[in-house]
Design a protein around this motif. Structure first.
Motif, PDB file in Angstrom:
ATOM      1  N   PHE A 277      12.949 -41.706  -6.562  1.00 20.00           N
ATOM      2  CA  PHE A 277      13.641 -41.589  -5.290  1.00 20.00           C
ATOM      3  C   PHE A 277      13.617 -42.885  -4.592  1.00 20.00           C
ATOM      4  CE2 PHE A 277      11.941 -37.388  -5.876  1.00 20.00           C
ATOM      5  CZ  PHE A 277      13.048 -36.659  -5.876  1.00 20.00           C
ATOM      6  N   LEU A 278      14.690 -43.525  -4.547  1.00 18.95           N
ATOM      7  CA  LEU A 278      15.134 -45.048  -3.754  1.00 18.95           C
ATOM      8  C   LEU A 278      15.497 -45.009  -2.658  1.00 18.95           C
ATOM      9  CD1 LEU A 278      14.561 -48.060  -4.424  1.00 18.95           C
ATOM     10  CD2 LEU A 278      16.703 -48.065  -5.787  1.00 18.95           C
ATOM     11  N   MET A 279      14.778 -45.423  -1.389  1.00 22.55           N
ATOM     12  CA  MET A 279      15.434 -45.137  -0.129  1.00 22.55           C
ATOM     13  C   MET A 279      15.447 -46.763   0.541  1.00 22.55           C
ATOM     14  SD  MET A 279      13.681 -41.945   1.171  1.00 22.55           S
ATOM     15  CE  MET A 279      12.252 -41.938   0.502  1.00 22.55           C
ATOM     16  N   THR A 280      16.296 -46.952   1.398  1.00 20.78           N
ATOM     17  CA  THR A 280      16.181 -48.133   2.279  1.00 20.78           C
ATOM     18  C   THR A 280      15.431 -47.546   3.667  1.00 20.78           C
ATOM     19  OG1 THR A 280      18.232 -47.519   3.452  1.00 20.78           O
ATOM     20  CG2 THR A 280      18.641 -48.846   1.774  1.00 20.78           C
ATOM     21  N   GLU A 281      14.784 -48.725   4.091  1.00 19.41           N
ATOM     22  CA  GLU A 281      14.043 -48.517   5.561  1.00 19.41           C
ATOM     23  C   GLU A 281      14.682 -47.938   6.346  1.00 19.41           C
ATOM     24  OE1 GLU A 281      11.681 -51.139   8.722  1.00 19.41           O
ATOM     25  OE2 GLU A 281      12.128 -52.076   6.751  1.00 19.41           O
ATOM     26  N   GLN A 282      16.210 -47.946   6.520  1.00 25.91           N
ATOM     27  CA  GLN A 282      17.013 -47.334   7.441  1.00 25.91           C
ATOM     28  C   GLN A 282      16.890 -45.662   6.931  1.00 25.91           C
ATOM     29  OE1 GLN A 282      20.645 -48.671   8.874  1.00 25.91           O
ATOM     30  NE2 GLN A 282      21.633 -46.932   8.274  1.00 25.91           N
ATOM     31  N   ALA A 283      16.914 -45.396   5.838  1.00 27.98           N
ATOM     32  CA  ALA A 283      17.179 -43.864   5.512  1.00 27.98           C
ATOM     33  C   ALA A 283      15.859 -43.288   5.812  1.00 27.98           C
ATOM     34  CB  ALA A 283      17.391 -44.094   3.771  1.00 27.98           C
ATOM     35  N   VAL A 284      14.625 -44.001   5.891  1.00 28.93           N
ATOM     36  CA  VAL A 284      13.473 -43.507   6.194  1.00 28.93           C
ATOM     37  C   VAL A 284      13.078 -43.452   7.755  1.00 28.93           C
ATOM     38  CG1 VAL A 284      10.803 -43.835   6.217  1.00 28.93           C
ATOM     39  CG2 VAL A 284      12.204 -44.380   4.229  1.00 28.93           C
ATOM     40  N   LYS A 285      13.922 -44.239   8.386  1.00 29.60           N
ATOM     41  CA  LYS A 285      13.585 -44.241   9.880  1.00 29.60           C
ATOM     42  C   LYS A 285      14.764 -43.912  10.684  1.00 29.60           C
ATOM     43  CE  LYS A 285      10.516 -48.241   9.689  1.00 29.60           C
ATOM     44  NZ  LYS A 285      10.170 -49.573  10.289  1.00 29.60           N
ATOM     45  N   TRP A 286      15.844 -43.466  10.118  1.00 27.15           N
ATOM     46  CA  TRP A 286      16.956 -43.139  10.950  1.00 27.15           C
ATOM     47  C   TRP A 286      16.667 -41.569  11.547  1.00 27.15           C
ATOM     48  CZ3 TRP A 286      21.704 -45.124  12.167  1.00 27.15           C
ATOM     49  CH2 TRP A 286      22.571 -44.390  12.472  1.00 27.15           C
ATOM     50  N   GLN A 287      16.844 -41.568  12.729  1.00 27.53           N
ATOM     51  CA  GLN A 287      16.211 -40.236  13.342  1.00 27.53           C
ATOM     52  C   GLN A 287      17.163 -39.003  13.430  1.00 27.53           C
ATOM     53  OE1 GLN A 287      14.107 -40.715  17.168  1.00 27.53           O
ATOM     54  NE2 GLN A 287      14.158 -38.741  17.514  1.00 27.53           N
ATOM     55  N   ARG A 288      17.020 -38.553  12.424  1.00 33.89           N
ATOM     56  CA  ARG A 288      18.198 -37.414  12.126  1.00 33.89           C
ATOM     57  C   ARG A 288      17.633 -36.132  12.644  1.00 33.89           C
ATOM     58  NH1 ARG A 288      21.444 -34.361  11.870  1.00 33.89           N
ATOM     59  NH2 ARG A 288      22.990 -33.740  10.200  1.00 33.89           N
ATOM     60  N   ALA A 289      16.196 -35.803  13.128  1.00 34.72           N
ATOM     61  CA  ALA A 289      15.857 -34.731  13.762  1.00 34.72           C
ATOM     62  C   ALA A 289      14.878 -35.315  14.989  1.00 34.72           C
ATOM     63  CB  ALA A 289      15.015 -34.038  12.559  1.00 34.72           C
ATOM     64  N   SER A 290      14.066 -34.281  15.406  1.00 36.70           N
ATOM     65  CA  SER A 290      13.255 -34.595  16.415  1.00 36.70           C
ATOM     66  C   SER A 290      12.128 -35.263  15.806  1.00 36.70           C
ATOM     67  CB  SER A 290      12.540 -33.281  17.024  1.00 36.70           C
ATOM     68  OG  SER A 290      11.678 -32.613  15.748  1.00 36.70           O
ATOM     69  N   VAL A 291      11.508 -36.111  16.615  1.00 34.52           N
ATOM     70  CA  VAL A 291      10.206 -37.228  16.390  1.00 34.52           C
ATOM     71  C   VAL A 291       9.203 -36.389  15.600  1.00 34.52           C
ATOM     72  CG1 VAL A 291      10.622 -39.007  18.276  1.00 34.52           C
ATOM     73  CG2 VAL A 291       9.120 -37.100  18.698  1.00 34.52           C
ATOM     74  N   GLU A 292       8.822 -35.102  15.922  1.00 32.09           N
ATOM     75  CA  GLU A 292       7.948 -34.409  15.259  1.00 32.09           C
ATOM     76  C   GLU A 292       8.400 -33.984  13.846  1.00 32.09           C
ATOM     77  OE1 GLU A 292       7.650 -33.428  19.731  1.00 32.09           O
ATOM     78  OE2 GLU A 292       9.120 -33.572  18.237  1.00 32.09           O
TER      79      GLU A 292
END
Length: 285
Positions: free
Chosen positions: A172-187
């Motif tokens: 699984f290869l992700m960009t930093e943006q993919a990890v941090k993009w807030q697609r859901a609540s912070v929790e």
């Protein structure tokens, strides 16, 4: 441009009929042609009757064995390339039930040994926690088709059992943006990052993260998955394209290796995910 299903079916039928006609015109039997192409007679028969879709390389071998003129060969190879591309829209999946797409993915994963996911925008469903999956499978704009979200989410959760199969390898290869993009609540984001760090400890799973601030000689344009060395799926806003041409597969494998060579992996990737989870948790306070 999107490839319509009716056009796909017609082109595949045309390809089968032309190959059968050329073989008959050459005076060769199916058995003789199979020997020249180093294929089985059954494979030749299945190709000529449209029951098996030949790869571009297989068509090239058949045309060479039949001594087909260059100008005809060029046109038939273009037809073979088009026939080896599938397009399916998310609207189509929504009409029959989005959970059917999850079942299709599960079958594809079960038939593959090595899967490479390139994820420049968002983690893939195999890595999702339930709340994150619910957010990503819910309609987002008015034109999105309606779907049974709860059923699709459960199907996605059920798919994840394959990660426990040690005979299969997952990259699984992700960009930093993919990890941090807030697609859901912070929790949910914190839980998602912690979950990925945990999955990264599995012996058959490798997670890579390309951090921002690096000079990377490539542009992460699309989500794609390479299944072994036989199929690539490319995800678009409107749907999904499947590529079977060996040259397309080789290109995407090369792109994956390029981006992977710039990624944090192993403990460094886990640390990045855990720190990102902590960052989201601090936003909860």
């Amino acid at each position: 441009m999107p490839i319509e299903p009716e056009e796909q079916a017609r082109e595949r039928k045309d390809l089968a009929e032309v190959l059968r006609g050329l073989r008959r015109a050459s005076g060769l039997s199916g058995e003789r042609l199979a020997l020249r192409c180093n294929m089985s007679q059954t494979k030749i028969s299945r190709i000529e009757t449209g029951r098996a879709l030949p790869t571009v390389l297989e068509v090239e071998r058949i045309l060479k064995a039949l001594a087909v003129p260059d100008e005809v060969t060029g046109e038939l190879l273009r037809l073979a390339r088009r026939a080896n591309v599938d397009y399916a829209s998310w609207r189509t999946y929504a009409r029959v039930g989005l959970y059917h797409k999850q079942a299709e993915l599960r079958a594809l994963e079960s038939s593959s040994r090595v899967m490479r996911h390139f994820l420049p925008a968002i983690p893939t469903g195999l890595l999702h926690v339930r709340e994150y999956a619910t957010e990503t499978l819910s309609p987002t704009v008015a034109s999105d088709p309606t779907r049974d979200v709860a059923r699709a989410v459960q199907a996605r959760m059920d798919r994840q059992a394959i990660l426990n199969d040690p005979s299969r390898s997952f990259w699984f290869l992700m960009t930093e943006q993919a990890v941090k993009w807030q697609r859901a609540s912070v929790e949910a984001m914190a839980a998602q990052c912690s979950h990925m760090a945990e999955i990264n400890t599995k012996p058959n799973v490798e997670i890579g993260i390309v951090p921002q601030g690096l000079h990377v000689p490539g542009t992460p344009m699309n989500i794609f998955v390479v299944y072994d060395d036989r199929l690539v799926t490319v995800e678009l806003f409107s749907g999904e394209v499947a590529l079977r041409d060996p040259r397309d597969i080789t290109q995407h494998l090369g792109l994956f290796e390029l981006f992977w060579s710039h990624a944090l992996t192993g403990d460094a990737a886990s640390t990045f995910l855990e720190q990102t989870a902590d960052s989201f948790m601090r936003q909860c306070n």
